[in-house]
Design a protein around this motif. Structure first.
Motif, short mmCIF file in Angstrom:
data_model
loop_
_atom_site.label_atom_id
_atom_site.label_comp_id
_atom_site.label_asym_id
_atom_site.label_seq_id
_atom_site.Cartn_x
_atom_site.Cartn_y
_atom_site.Cartn_z
N ASN A 1 0.83 -1.19 0.00
CA ASN A 1 0.00 0.00 0.00
C ASN A 1 0.87 1.25 0.00
O ASN A 1 1.86 1.33 0.72
N GLY A 2 0.50 2.23 -0.83
CA GLY A 2 1.25 3.47 -0.90
C GLY A 2 2.37 3.47 -1.90
O GLY A 2 3.01 4.50 -2.12
N GLU A 3 2.64 2.31 -2.54
CA GLU A 3 3.70 2.21 -3.55
C GLU A 3 3.09 2.50 -4.92
O GLU A 3 2.24 1.76 -5.40
N LEU A 4 3.52 3.59 -5.58
CA LEU A 4 2.92 3.97 -6.87
C LEU A 4 3.21 2.95 -7.96
O LEU A 4 2.37 2.71 -8.83
N SER A 5 4.39 2.37 -7.96
CA SER A 5 4.70 1.32 -8.95
C SER A 5 4.48 -0.05 -8.30
O SER A 5 5.35 -0.91 -8.30
N GLU A 6 3.27 -0.22 -7.75
CA GLU A 6 3.00 -1.38 -6.91
C GLU A 6 3.13 -2.71 -7.64
O GLU A 6 3.58 -3.70 -7.08
N ASP A 7 2.73 -2.75 -8.91
CA ASP A 7 2.84 -4.00 -9.65
C ASP A 7 4.30 -4.33 -9.96
O ASP A 7 4.76 -5.45 -9.73
N PHE A 8 5.04 -3.34 -10.44
CA PHE A 8 6.47 -3.53 -10.75
C PHE A 8 7.23 -3.98 -9.51
O PHE A 8 8.04 -4.91 -9.53
N ASN A 9 6.96 -3.33 -8.38
CA ASN A 9 7.61 -3.69 -7.12
C ASN A 9 7.32 -5.14 -6.74
O ASN A 9 8.20 -5.87 -6.27
N LEU A 10 6.09 -5.58 -6.96
CA LEU A 10 5.70 -6.95 -6.65
C LEU A 10 6.45 -7.95 -7.54
O LEU A 10 6.91 -8.98 -7.08
N TRP A 11 6.59 -7.61 -8.83
CA TRP A 11 7.29 -8.55 -9.73
C TRP A 11 8.74 -8.72 -9.31
O TRP A 11 9.28 -9.82 -9.40
N VAL A 12 9.37 -7.64 -8.87
CA VAL A 12 10.77 -7.76 -8.42
C VAL A 12 10.85 -8.69 -7.21
O VAL A 12 11.72 -9.56 -7.14
N ARG A 13 9.92 -8.54 -6.27
CA ARG A 13 9.93 -9.42 -5.10
C ARG A 13 9.64 -10.86 -5.49
O ARG A 13 10.22 -11.79 -4.95
N MET A 14 8.74 -11.05 -6.47
CA MET A 14 8.42 -12.41 -6.92
C MET A 14 9.58 -13.03 -7.68
O MET A 14 9.71 -14.26 -7.71
N SER A 15 10.42 -12.19 -8.29
CA SER A 15 11.55 -12.73 -9.06
C SER A 15 12.56 -13.44 -8.17
O SER A 15 13.38 -14.23 -8.65
N LYS A 16 12.49 -13.19 -6.86
CA LYS A 16 13.36 -13.90 -5.92
C LYS A 16 12.83 -15.30 -5.62
O LYS A 16 13.54 -16.12 -5.03
N LEU A 17 11.56 -15.55 -6.00
CA LEU A 17 10.90 -16.80 -5.64
C LEU A 17 10.65 -17.73 -6.82
O LEU A 17 10.47 -18.93 -6.63
N THR A 18 10.60 -17.18 -8.04
CA THR A 18 10.20 -17.99 -9.17
C THR A 18 10.74 -17.42 -10.47
O THR A 18 11.40 -16.38 -10.47
N LYS A 19 10.44 -18.09 -11.58
CA LYS A 19 10.83 -17.62 -12.90
C LYS A 19 9.60 -17.08 -13.65
O LYS A 19 8.47 -17.50 -13.40
N PHE A 20 9.88 -16.16 -14.58
CA PHE A 20 8.84 -15.56 -15.41
C PHE A 20 8.99 -16.04 -16.86
O PHE A 20 10.06 -16.43 -17.29
N HIS A 21 7.89 -15.95 -17.60
CA HIS A 21 7.95 -16.20 -19.04
C HIS A 21 6.91 -15.33 -19.73
O HIS A 21 5.78 -15.21 -19.27
N ASN A 22 7.31 -14.70 -20.85
CA ASN A 22 6.42 -13.87 -21.65
C ASN A 22 6.09 -14.59 -22.95
O ASN A 22 6.99 -14.87 -23.75
N LEU A 23 4.83 -14.88 -23.17
CA LEU A 23 4.40 -15.46 -24.44
C LEU A 23 4.39 -14.38 -25.50
O LEU A 23 3.96 -13.25 -25.25
N GLN A 24 4.85 -14.73 -26.70
CA GLN A 24 4.97 -13.73 -27.76
C GLN A 24 3.67 -13.46 -28.49
O GLN A 24 3.53 -12.45 -29.19
N ASP A 25 2.69 -14.33 -28.34
CA ASP A 25 1.37 -14.09 -28.94
C ASP A 25 0.60 -13.08 -28.11
O ASP A 25 0.67 -13.08 -26.88
#
Length: 201
Positions: A101-125
């Motif tokens: 709460n109160g973090e303007l880039s709240e989604d971006f901040n969450l992804w950084v924290r999640m990157s310590k726990l798992t891997k990401f993948h972006n589908l090109q479609d």
């Protein structure tokens, strides 16, 4: 706050995002569910997006870097995880602490924290039609959002062990310069430039 309430009360294995002004294409959920179910090392899957305006006319495309290593490296330049396309393991979102709460880039901040726990993948479609509102939304708060995003990029560099290179600095300077452009240019022309130029290796 509302997203955290949804996360707290969710009971499924996966959680998927859908904002009211965007359009998920018919194959979106099935495609992402199948991908996560067959790639156990990946905890978050997202996709490219078609950009549409207020009249639902297609005005561009947001392409995305594909693999986890490139996604992590891109976090020093921009948020490479488009929130409207996210499907993730609910347990990982909760373990990361959900949104601050109160973090303007709240989604971006969450992804950084999640990157310590798992891997990401972006589908090109493209699995989402993302609505661009000229002069609305983030445009009203572009300066605070820019600096909040910059703080998150520095947090990502520290968290992921990256040192900003020349391209990282150049991209951030270009983003700063774009704040002086009219919103209609920033939200369409520069979006396409990002996909065609910034994402090139």
């Amino acid at each position: 706050t509302s997203r955290n309430m949804c996360i707290e009360n969710a009971r499924g294995k996966f959680i998927a995002y859908a904002d009211c002004d965007d359009i998920s294409l018919p194959s979106r959920l099935a495609t992402q569910y199948e991908f996560l179910s067959t790639h156990p090392g990946i905890g978050v899957v997202v996709s490219a997006m078609r950009l549409i305006n207020e009249k639902s006319e297609e005005v561009g495309k947001r392409q995305v870097v594909e693999n986890d290593a490139d996604i992590r490296r891109s976090m020093l330049q921009f948020n490479p995880v488009p929130q409207p396309t996210v499907m993730a393991y609910l347990s990982i979102v909760k373990q990361a602490g959900a949104y601050k709460n109160g973090e303007l880039s709240e989604d971006f901040n969450l992804w950084v924290r999640m990157s310590k726990l798992t891997k990401f993948h972006n589908l090109q479609d493209c699995l989402i039609k993302y609505r661009v509102h000229a002069g609305g939304g983030v445009s009203k708060y572009k300066w605070p959002v820019y600096f909040a995003s910059l703080r998150t990029k520095l947090y990502a560099a520290k968290t992921l062990g990256f040192f900003p290179g020349p391209k990282d600095i150049a991209v951030n300077l270009a983003q700063f310069a774009s704040l002086f452009f009219p919103d209609s240019v920033r939200r369409t022309v520069l979006e396409n430039a990002r996909s065609k130029i910034v994402l090139r290796k």
